[in-house]
Design a protein around this motif. Structure first.
Motif, PDB file in Angstrom:
ATOM      1  N   VAL A  58      -6.044   0.176   0.663  1.00  0.00           N
ATOM      2  CA  VAL A  58      -6.602   0.657   2.139  1.00  0.00           C
ATOM      3  C   VAL A  58      -7.809   0.961   2.432  1.00  0.00           C
ATOM      4  O   VAL A  58      -7.665   2.711   2.085  1.00  0.00           O
ATOM      5  N   ASN A 114       0.582  -1.208   0.088  1.00  0.00           N
ATOM      6  CA  ASN A 114       0.066   0.351  -0.038  1.00  0.00           C
ATOM      7  C   ASN A 114       0.746   0.958   0.207  1.00  0.00           C
ATOM      8  O   ASN A 114       0.244   2.290  -0.416  1.00  0.00           O
ATOM      9  N   THR A 121      -6.034  -6.010  -3.789  1.00  0.00           N
ATOM     10  CA  THR A 121      -4.816  -5.611  -4.613  1.00  0.00           C
ATOM     11  C   THR A 121      -5.336  -6.889  -5.743  1.00  0.00           C
ATOM     12  O   THR A 121      -6.703  -7.628  -5.403  1.00  0.00           O
ATOM     13  N   ASP A 163       2.321   0.525  -4.017  1.00  0.00           N
ATOM     14  CA  ASP A 163       0.996   1.779  -4.040  1.00  0.00           C
ATOM     15  C   ASP A 163       0.165   0.843  -4.381  1.00  0.00           C
ATOM     16  O   ASP A 163      -1.051   1.238  -5.399  1.00  0.00           O
ATOM     17  N   PHE A 175      -8.811  -3.848   2.570  1.00  0.00           N
ATOM     18  CA  PHE A 175      -7.160  -4.297   1.314  1.00  0.00           C
ATOM     19  C   PHE A 175      -7.886  -4.928   0.462  1.00  0.00           C
ATOM     20  O   PHE A 175      -8.918  -5.799   0.345  1.00  0.00           O
TER      21      PHE A 175
END
Length: 249
Positions: free
Chosen positions: A162, A103, A170, A158, A168
């Motif tokens: 979050v 993050n 990705t 990055d 969270f």
């Protein structure tokens, strides 16, 4: 196994104040004859018994690692007008695929000493035989560079979103040239550069359908596979010849 033992040592602490609850968009990745890559959505939440701590930055690190294996890295040089192998270095352990998503930049959420023990960054996930010197470092850098160009090694700062220090997610993009096997997803929660929790799960990557049948045939019955390949080649050649004969008339 050594990596898991290191993580257990790092996490030998009292009851956790923050704990990871994880989800995956898929339980496995199927490699078919027309497989051209896949995306895996990794998402989760942070469970707490009290309000989120203040002060230290919250770090979320997500890694996906393919099966490990030894690799010999060679350097080519021009000798008498031809390219030949010269120096080489044996890499003891190198994941076939490795992605690190965070993050924030990794250095901002993970202490370098902790990274060297847990082997989270790409450079630390690779190990050579014996003590490294300048030569080994150069060859490891070359291996990382080559696999980064093939999208087999990915550093994604990055890339973990979050929300409210609780949710969270990705997305990990996996290329077409994957090695079959169990891929390990590891999610690390950090505060002040230290790991406070880790969650580990496996994602099977395997051939299915025609791809699996051909793979098994080639490995279990090489003679039959060779005869079948020869027959297909002969049939294709005869078919092409017949088509050209028709057009010539």
């Amino acid at each position: 196994m050594i990596r898991l033992l290191s993580l257990l040592c790092l996490l030998s602490m009292p009851a956790k104040a923050e704990e990871i609850v994880l989800g995956l968009s898929r339980d496995e990745v199927a490699i078919t004859a027309n497989f051209d890559g896949s995306d895996i959505l990794i998402f989760g939440a942070i469970k707490r018994d009290a309000p989120a701590p203040t002060g230290d930055k919250l770090g979320v690190i997500i890694t996906v690692a393919g099966p490990d294996g030894p690799v010999t890295v060679r350097r080519k040089a021009r000798r008498l007008g031809i390219w030949v192998n010269t120096d080489s270095v044996n890499v003891a352990v190198a994941p076939s695929f490795y992605a690190v998503a965070t993050n924030m930049p990794l250095a901002d959420v993970l202490n370098a000493e902790v990274d060297s023990k847990a082997r989270i960054s790409i450079a630390n996930a690779i190990r050579t035989y014996g003590q490294m010197d300048g030569k080994e470092v150069d060859f490891e850098d070359a291996l990382i560079r080559i696999r980064e160009d093939q999208r087999l090694y990915q550093t994604l700062p990055d890339a973990v979103l979050v929300e409210d220090e609780t949710l969270f997610r990705t997305n990990i993009s996996m290329p077409a040239n994957l090695t079959e096997g169990d891929y390990r997803a590891e999610i690390y929660l950090t505060r002040g550069g230290e790991i406070v929790d880790v969650y580990v799960t496996d994602i099977p990557v395997k051939k299915v359908g025609l791809e699996r049948w051909l793979y098994n045939l080639a490995h279990d019955n090489a003679l039959l596979y060779g005869l079948m390949s020869l027959a297909i080649a002969i049939a294709a050649g005869w078919g092409a010849s017949a088509v050209f004969s028709v057009f010539k008339r």
